[in-house]
Design a protein around this motif. Structure first.
Motif, PDB file in Angstrom:
ATOM      1  N   ALA A   1      -8.507  12.900  22.229  1.00  0.00           N
ATOM      2  CA  ALA A   1      -9.314  12.611  20.799  1.00  0.00           C
ATOM      3  C   ALA A   1      -8.596  12.643  19.719  1.00  0.00           C
ATOM      4  N   ILE A   2      -7.548  13.174  19.668  1.00  0.00           N
ATOM      5  CA  ILE A   2      -6.386  12.921  18.559  1.00  0.00           C
ATOM      6  C   ILE A   2      -5.827  11.786  18.702  1.00  0.00           C
ATOM      7  N   VAL A   3      -5.679  10.942  19.842  1.00  0.00           N
ATOM      8  CA  VAL A   3      -5.373   9.477  20.087  1.00  0.00           C
ATOM      9  C   VAL A   3      -6.375   8.677  19.348  1.00  0.00           C
ATOM     10  N   SER A   4      -7.585   8.895  19.493  1.00  0.00           N
ATOM     11  CA  SER A   4      -8.609   8.292  18.845  1.00  0.00           C
ATOM     12  C   SER A   4      -8.751   8.304  17.488  1.00  0.00           C
ATOM     13  N   GLY A   5      -8.603   9.659  17.057  1.00  0.00           N
ATOM     14  CA  GLY A   5      -8.449   9.934  15.592  1.00  0.00           C
ATOM     15  C   GLY A   5      -7.654   9.393  14.963  1.00  0.00           C
TER      16      GLY A   5
ATOM     17  N   VAL B   1       1.219  12.587  15.257  1.00  0.00           N
ATOM     18  CA  VAL B   1       2.302  12.835  16.066  1.00  0.00           C
ATOM     19  C   VAL B   1       3.038  14.147  15.878  1.00  0.00           C
ATOM     20  N   GLU B   2       2.919  14.953  14.695  1.00  0.00           N
ATOM     21  CA  GLU B   2       3.355  16.164  14.403  1.00  0.00           C
ATOM     22  C   GLU B   2       2.462  16.986  15.197  1.00  0.00           C
ATOM     23  N   ARG B   3       1.257  17.141  15.143  1.00  0.00           N
ATOM     24  CA  ARG B   3       0.307  17.829  15.915  1.00  0.00           C
ATOM     25  C   ARG B   3       0.694  17.901  17.583  1.00  0.00           C
ATOM     26  N   LEU B   4       0.883  16.557  17.870  1.00  0.00           N
ATOM     27  CA  LEU B   4       1.178  16.376  19.294  1.00  0.00           C
ATOM     28  C   LEU B   4       2.413  16.900  19.572  1.00  0.00           C
ATOM     29  N   ASN B   5       3.544  16.861  18.881  1.00  0.00           N
ATOM     30  CA  ASN B   5       4.733  17.552  18.997  1.00  0.00           C
ATOM     31  C   ASN B   5       4.503  18.971  19.074  1.00  0.00           C
ATOM     32  N   LYS B   6       3.921  19.539  18.126  1.00  0.00           N
ATOM     33  CA  LYS B   6       3.702  21.003  18.203  1.00  0.00           C
ATOM     34  C   LYS B   6       3.003  21.441  19.479  1.00  0.00           C
ATOM     35  N   ILE B   7       1.800  20.906  20.056  1.00  0.00           N
ATOM     36  CA  ILE B   7       1.351  21.168  21.119  1.00  0.00           C
ATOM     37  C   ILE B   7       2.311  20.894  22.385  1.00  0.00           C
ATOM     38  N   ALA B   8       3.142  20.061  22.457  1.00  0.00           N
ATOM     39  CA  ALA B   8       4.217  19.747  23.694  1.00  0.00           C
ATOM     40  C   ALA B   8       4.873  21.053  23.753  1.00  0.00           C
ATOM     41  N   ASP B   9       5.552  21.260  22.643  1.00  0.00           N
ATOM     42  CA  ASP B   9       6.585  22.587  22.594  1.00  0.00           C
ATOM     43  C   ASP B   9       5.819  23.715  22.979  1.00  0.00           C
ATOM     44  N   PHE B  10       4.546  24.024  22.639  1.00  0.00           N
ATOM     45  CA  PHE B  10       3.898  25.127  23.204  1.00  0.00           C
ATOM     46  C   PHE B  10       3.568  25.227  24.561  1.00  0.00           C
ATOM     47  N   LEU B  11       3.057  23.856  25.079  1.00  0.00           N
ATOM     48  CA  LEU B  11       2.719  23.970  26.454  1.00  0.00           C
ATOM     49  C   LEU B  11       4.171  24.078  27.181  1.00  0.00           C
ATOM     50  N   ALA B  12       5.330  23.567  26.745  1.00  0.00           N
ATOM     51  CA  ALA B  12       6.668  23.750  27.592  1.00  0.00           C
ATOM     52  C   ALA B  12       7.009  25.192  27.903  1.00  0.00           C
ATOM     53  N   LYS B  13       6.502  25.882  26.801  1.00  0.00           N
ATOM     54  CA  LYS B  13       6.988  27.356  27.012  1.00  0.00           C
ATOM     55  C   LYS B  13       5.575  28.605  27.772  1.00  0.00           C
TER      56      LYS B  13
ATOM     57  N   GLU C   1       8.296   9.076  17.685  1.00  0.00           N
ATOM     58  CA  GLU C   1       7.097   8.884  18.766  1.00  0.00           C
ATOM     59  C   GLU C   1       7.553   8.909  20.082  1.00  0.00           C
ATOM     60  N   LYS C   2       8.572   8.116  20.259  1.00  0.00           N
ATOM     61  CA  LYS C   2       9.279   7.961  21.415  1.00  0.00           C
ATOM     62  C   LYS C   2       9.711   9.307  22.079  1.00  0.00           C
ATOM     63  N   ALA C   3      10.381  10.204  21.071  1.00  0.00           N
ATOM     64  CA  ALA C   3      10.664  11.700  21.781  1.00  0.00           C
ATOM     65  C   ALA C   3       9.319  12.483  22.180  1.00  0.00           C
ATOM     66  N   VAL C   4       8.479  12.282  21.228  1.00  0.00           N
ATOM     67  CA  VAL C   4       7.188  12.893  21.564  1.00  0.00           C
ATOM     68  C   VAL C   4       6.680  12.491  23.005  1.00  0.00           C
TER      69      VAL C   4
END
Length: 455
Positions: free
Chosen positions: A91-95, A107-119, A174-177
Motif C-alpha cells: 500500500a505504501i508503494v501504491s501511495g 522511503v523514510e517510513r519504509l526504512n523505519k519499518i525495516a529497522d524495526f523488523l530487523a530487531k 532508496e537502494k540502501a532501503v
C-alpha cells in the motif's frame, strides 16, 4: 485454514496533511456523481490512510485493528500484524506511486519499518503473527501460537520483495532501503518449516515445538507461502513439498461446479460454493493470476469463478437477507454480528452466511469482476455513506438485514482493497512482484507458466 486475525488501535502520526486530507472525502450531489475512476481513486486514497495516518507509531507497521471510537480489547493498543503489514508495504508503494505521499516520505517510513523488523522476534527467520509495536517482542496469537507464523511471514515477505523492486534502481538512500528488505526476506528458513516432511507447516514455537500441527494443504489462502519458499535463494524447498504437500499429490483438483461454474480446486471445508473471498485476494496481491497456470489450475479462472459463485449466491439469496443483490454482495472473513448483537469475527461465505457483507470482498475483487465490484462501491458510497464510510474508507462489515455496521477496521481487509485497486488501475504491484528474478525462478521451479511474464 481460516485465520482469525483481528486488527488495530491507532492515532495519526507522520502526518501528511498536504497529501492526505484529514477530512472525509466529500460526497457529490446526485447531479454530480463521481465517475468510476474518480470513485475508485477516492476509495483507494481514503483506505490508504489506514497504513499511513493510523499505523502504529513506534514501528511504522500496520496495527492489527483500528477502532475510531477508541474501544479496544485490553492491551491491544500497540499490536501490529505481520501479514497485514505486508499488505501495508504494498500500500505504501501504491501511495508513493499515486502521489498520496512523496517518495521521500515513503522511503523514510519504509526504512523505519525495516529497522524495526530487523530487531523484532524471529523464529528460524519467520516472524510471529502478532508483534508488540513498542518492543518488537512476540505477542502470542494463542497459547501455543507464540513462535513463527510462516503464512503471515509469507504475506510480509511478498510485500518486502515488492518494496525492494520498487526502490532498487533509485537514489543511494532508496537502494540502501531496498538492500535492507532483501536481507530480511533471505533470512526466512522456509525449509525448516517442513519439519523434514514434504509439506510446509504453519507454525513453530520454541516452547511448544510443532504441537500446533497445521500442515499447509490446498486450497485456501496459502499458495503464496509455497511460492515464497520455492523462490528463496537461501532456504528453499524441494518441489516435492509443493506437489505432495500443498497439492496433495493432485488431490487438490476438484470436479465440482456451482451455478454451472467450475470450482477447479477443492476449497478446504467449503467444497460446494468455495471459501471466503479473501482466498482469492491474499496470495494474489503480488502474484499475478493473469495467464498463470500449473498442472492443477488456471489461476485466473480459479479466482474469477470463485468470485462469480459468491456473486451468484448473493443474487440467489436463499436466506432472503435484506439488500442482497447485484449492488450488495461479497462474503469473506471480517468482523461480524453475534446473535446477541455484539461484534465478533467470522469467516463469511455462502456456506456460512450471517447476513453480513464485508466491503473488502467486492472491492478487492475489482480485478476479477470490475462491473460487479463497482456496483457495490457505488451503492455503499452513494446510498449508505453515513453508516459505511469513515476515516479509513469503508468500515469492515455491514448488515442491512440487522441495520448494523461494524464501525471498525482490520489491516488484513483494508490492505487488499488498496492493493487490488492499484493492480486494477495500473498493474504496478503485480509487475513489481512478478518481475523479481527469484519469484520467476521459484514459479518455474514449481511448474508454473505465465504467458504474461514470459515463462
Amino acid at each position: 485454514m481460516i485465520r482469525i486475525a483481528l486488527i488495530l488501535f491507532s492515532f495519526t502520526f507522520f502526518s501528511c496533511s498536504s497529501y492526505l486530507d484529514k477530512q472525509k472525502e466529500s460526497t457529490t450531489s446526485s447531479e454530480e456523481k463521481l465517475s468510476d475512476e474518480e470513485l475508485l481513486s477516492t476509495v483507494q486514497k481514503q483506505t490508504f490512510k489506514y497504513f499511513w495516518d493510523y499505523a502504529e507509531p513506534n514501528s511504522g507497521l500496520a496495527r492489527e485493528r483500528y477502532h475510531p471510537d477508541g474501544n479496544y480489547p485490553e492491551n491491544d493498543v500497540n499490536i501490529v500484524t505481520t501479514g497485514g503489514s505486508g499488505f501495508g508495504l504494498m500500500a505504501i508503494v501504491s501511495g508513493m506511486s499515486q502521489g498520496y505521499i512523496t517518495k521521500e516520505e515513503g522511503v523514510e517510513r519504509l526504512n523505519k519499518i525495516a529497522d524495526f523488523l530487523a530487531k523484532a522476534d524471529r523464529f528460524h527467520g519467520a516472524w510471529p503473527h502478532w508483534i508488540d509495536g513498542n518492543t518488537g517482542k512476540v505477542k502470542p496469537f494463542g497459547t501455543k501460537d507464540n513462535g513463527g507464523d510462516l503464512v503471515e511471514t509469507s504475506f510480509l515477505v511478498a510485500g518486502m520483495i515488492t518494496v525492494r523492486e520498487y526502490l532498487k534502481n533509485g537514489s543511494e538512500k532508496e537502494k540502501a532501503v531496498a538492500q535492507k528488505y532483501d536481507a530480511l526476506w533471505k533470512g526466512v528458513e522456509w525449509n525448516w518449516y517442513t519439519n523434514n516432511k514434504n509439506v510446509l507447516y504453519w507454525h513453530w514455537s520454541p516452547t511448544y515445538d510443532w504441537q500446533m500441527n497445521f500442515p499447509l494443504q490446498g486450497y485456501n489462502e496459502c499458495l503464496i507461502t509455497y511460492v515464497m519458499a520455492a523462490s528463496s535463494p537461501t532456504h528453499t524447498i524441494d518441489p516435492k513439498v509443493y506437489h505432495e504437500g500443498w497439492a496433495r499429490s493432485s488431490g487438490i483438483i476438484s470436479s465440482n461446479t456451482k451455478y454451472n461454474i467450475p470450482l477447479i480446486l477443492k476449497h478446504n471445508g467449503a467444497e460446494e460454493f468455495g471459501g471466503p473471498l479473501f482466498w482469492a485476494h491474499y496470495s494474489y496481491l503480488g502474484l499475478d493470476p493473469n495467464q498463470l497456470s500449473d498442472q492443477y489450475a488456471n489461476y485466473w479462472d480459479l479466482n474469477v469463478n470463485h468470485v462469480k459463485i459468491d456473486y451468484e449466491y448473493c443474487l440467489e439469496n436463499p436466506k432472503n437477507f435484506k439488500g442482497y443483490g447485484a449492488d450488495y454482495w461479497g462474503l469473506t472473513a471480517s468482523y461480524s454480528r453475534n446473535s446477541d448483537g455484539s461484534i465478533g469475527y467470522d469467516a463469511h461465505m455462502p456456506g456460512n452466511d450471517k447476513g453480513v457483507i464485508s466491503p473488502t470482498a467486492a472491492i478487492s475483487s475489482i480485478v476479477y469482476s470490475p462491473k460487479e465490484a463497482m456496483a457495490v462501491i457505488r451503492n455503499l458510497y452513494e446510498n449508505h455513506e453515513e453508516e459505511t464510510w469513515g476515516d479509513a474508507g469503508f468500515y469492515d462489515a455491514v448488515s442491512l438485514q440487522n441495520n448494523w455496521t461494524a464501525k471498525r477496521y482490520l489491516a488484513i481487509d483494508q490492505g487488499p482493497e488498496v492493493v487490488m485497486i492499484e493492480n486494477y488501475r495500473t498493474g504496478l504491484l503485480w509487475k513489481l512482484f512478478m518481475n523479481a528474478p527469484e519469484v520467476k525462478q521459484g514459479l518455474i521451479k514449481l511448474g508454473f507458466s505465465s504467458g504474461k511474464y514470459g515463462f
